[in-house]
Design an enzyme around this catalytic site. Structure first.
Site, PDB file in Angstrom:
ATOM      1  N   CYS A 175       0.860  -0.886   0.067  1.00 29.80           N
ATOM      2  CA  CYS A 175      -0.055   0.065  -0.048  1.00 29.80           C
ATOM      3  C   CYS A 175       1.043   1.588  -0.256  1.00 29.80           C
ATOM      4  CB  CYS A 175      -0.562  -0.426   1.399  1.00 29.80           C
ATOM      5  SG  CYS A 175      -2.026  -1.637   1.019  1.00 29.80           S
ATOM      6  N   HIS A 314      -2.049   8.628   6.066  1.00 30.72           N
ATOM      7  CA  HIS A 314      -2.325   7.143   5.456  1.00 30.72           C
ATOM      8  C   HIS A 314      -3.438   6.568   5.979  1.00 30.72           C
ATOM      9  CE1 HIS A 314      -1.634   3.614   3.757  1.00 30.72           C
ATOM     10  NE2 HIS A 314      -1.700   2.998   4.831  1.00 30.72           N
ATOM     11  N   GLU A 325       0.596   5.279  13.226  1.00 28.65           N
ATOM     12  CA  GLU A 325       0.514   6.758  12.968  1.00 28.65           C
ATOM     13  C   GLU A 325       0.973   7.970  13.289  1.00 28.65           C
ATOM     14  OE1 GLU A 325      -0.194   8.650   7.687  1.00 28.65           O
ATOM     15  OE2 GLU A 325      -1.426   7.139   8.577  1.00 28.65           O
ATOM     16  N   LYS A 346      -9.006   8.264   3.535  1.00 31.83           N
ATOM     17  CA  LYS A 346      -9.499   7.117   2.987  1.00 31.83           C
ATOM     18  C   LYS A 346     -11.055   7.345   3.367  1.00 31.83           C
ATOM     19  CE  LYS A 346      -5.842   4.718   2.886  1.00 31.83           C
ATOM     20  NZ  LYS A 346      -4.266   6.143   2.672  1.00 31.83           N
ATOM     21  N   HIS A 351      -9.571   2.527   1.164  1.00 34.87           N
ATOM     22  CA  HIS A 351      -8.575   2.134   0.691  1.00 34.87           C
ATOM     23  C   HIS A 351      -8.055   1.581  -0.354  1.00 34.87           C
ATOM     24  CE1 HIS A 351      -4.156   1.524   1.121  1.00 34.87           C
ATOM     25  NE2 HIS A 351      -4.096   0.749   2.701  1.00 34.87           N
ATOM     26  N   PHE A 410       1.916  -3.073   4.400  1.00 38.22           N
ATOM     27  CA  PHE A 410       2.364  -4.653   5.021  1.00 38.22           C
ATOM     28  C   PHE A 410       3.507  -4.767   4.910  1.00 38.22           C
ATOM     29  CE2 PHE A 410      -1.588  -6.967   3.966  1.00 38.22           C
ATOM     30  CZ  PHE A 410      -2.289  -6.145   5.070  1.00 38.22           C
TER      31      PHE A 410
END
Length: 424
Positions: A175, A314, A325, A346, A351, A410
């Site tokens: 991502c 994010h 975050e 988002k 996402h 990831f």
């Protein structure tokens, strides 16, 4: 050559990198203008899944590109040869190229690169062809199966469409992919290897196996109310909502852009990238290397944390991501974290996995252009652990000079870019 002379040479080689074209197709708009209008008007692109039957799934919501018909964009042959992810990539690239007005008359196409990423690639095609193989036999699998599924094909198909013959790459860091593509494109132009690069990402992984994989990982929201499904930084957040779409930005060396009279939206001034080296899916709980990516980007830009006006986080709406975050921003910004505006878009678009950072970079550019900070929509319950200024629910009118965009992936990937209001 001693170190001092080598450093001096590198400094002299560095060139300014600007953004001269934008293209997007997202759950809230089939182009940049409609997408930005959706952000400005707090539109939520999340709704019931229509791409497959969800009877046996806990997950009922996604963020699809609405009313999408390939025939509107491609002839029959192209539509059959392009996975949905490549289709979205080419559509976004067409808009970006048109917007930039790059032509063979004003640009050497041998010095135009394409860095467009996909975190997963042609997953829908992979599922479909595996079903064909199981039901009808191996001799019925499409000869286009491999070129439709491999993750480099969005970049390859864009290069072929326009005849761009510079470096072509698809950087896969889950991502964080498209933010890293933008960052690497910035560095490649900055150090003189290309004059122009189309950078961004695409994703179209909404299918049974894609949803099942994330669902069984317990990463997805099981909410049934579309306005309480993707709720970044909200105390009741419970998982992310899968989105799809693409975004492409045209990055260009400043003097090249000026010479051909290009419109300049903004300037890319900083990039930072690190790895947690901690876990295959979970971010490191202390946010140390996420903070380091931001610090590297700030140092690359030659500014201080307090110079950043806004961070597009994010902010996936998972418990651990948003908490981690928040800790990373506090570690990187110190006292300045109390003043910087931080939001996640988002809630609007879900996402988009490998395409997320590309869309969010465009949103950052438009935020600078329109002097408007995007809000974190559908925010209700304050989380004491995520105690940043998350710009809840309502856009905020504010002149912006430096804007940061974060992406995590990831494998522990952390990527951060800084975009600046263009000043000649």
């Amino acid at each position: 050559m001693n170190g001092a002379k080598r450093s001096e040479r590198i400094i002299k080689m560095e060139r300014r990198v600007v953004i001269t074209g934008l293209g997007a197709i997202t759950p809230i708009g089939k182009n940049v203008e409609d997408t930005w209008n959706g952000i400005e008007n707090t539109k939520c692109g999340i709704d019931n899944i229509t791409l497959f039957n969800t009877e046996n799934f806990r997950t009922k919501l996604d963020a699809e590109v609405k009313n999408y018909e390939p025939a509107e964009y491609f002839d029959v042959k192209q539509a059959k040869r392009f996975d949905r992810s490549s289709q979205f990539a080419v559509i976004a690239a067409r808009e970006a190229v048109k917007d930039s007005n790059i032509t063979k008359e004003n640009t050497d196409f041998e010095r135009v690169g394409v860095f467009v990423s996909s975190g997963i690639g042609g997953l829908r095609t992979m599922q479909e062809q595996c079903e064909v193989n199981y039901i009808k036999g191996n001799n019925r699998v499409s000869p286009m199966f491999i070129p439709m599924t491999i993750a480099n094909m969005p970049s390859g198909n864009i290069s072929i469409e326009f005849g761009f013959k510079g470096e072509s790459s698809s950087i896969v860091t889950a991502c964080a992919s498209s933010t890293q593509s933008i960052g690497e494109a910035y560095k490649t132009i900055k150090h003189g290897y290309e004059d122009v690069i189309l950078a961004g990402g695409t994703e179209a992984a909404i299918c049974e196996v894609g949803i099942a994989g994330f669902e069984n990982m317990k990463a997805l929201s099981n909410a049934e109310d579309k306005n309480r499904a993707s709720i970044p930084f909200d105390k009741e957040r419970s998982g992310f909502v899968m989105g799809e779409g693409a975004a492409v930005l045209v990055l260009e060396e400043l003097e090249h852009a000026k010479k051909r009279g290009a419109k300049i939206y903004a300037e890319v001034v900083g990039f930072g990238s690190t790895t947690d080296a901690y876990h295959i899916t979970s971010p490191c709980p202390d946010g140390e290397m996420g903070a380091k990516a931001m610090i590297r980007a700030i140092e690359d830009a030659g500014i201080k944390p307090e110079d950043i006006d806004y961070i597009n986080a994010h902010g996936t709406s998972t418990h651990l991501n948003d908490l981690t975050e928040t800790l990373a921003i506090k570690a990187a910004f110190g006292e300045a974290s109390k003043k910087v505006m931080v939001s996640s878009t988002k809630g609007n678009i879900g996402h988009l996995l490998g395409a997320a950072g590309g869309v969010e970079a465009i949103i950052c550019v438009k935020a600078i252009e329109k002097a408007l900070v995007p809000p974190t929509i559908n925010y209700k319950e304050k989380d004491e652990e995520c105690d940043l200024d998350v710009v809840p629910n309502t856009p905020r009118k504010q002149d912006l000079k430096y804007v940061m965009s974060n992406s995590l992936g990831f494998g522990g990937h952390n990527n951060c870019i800084i975009i600046k209001k263009y000043e000649s």
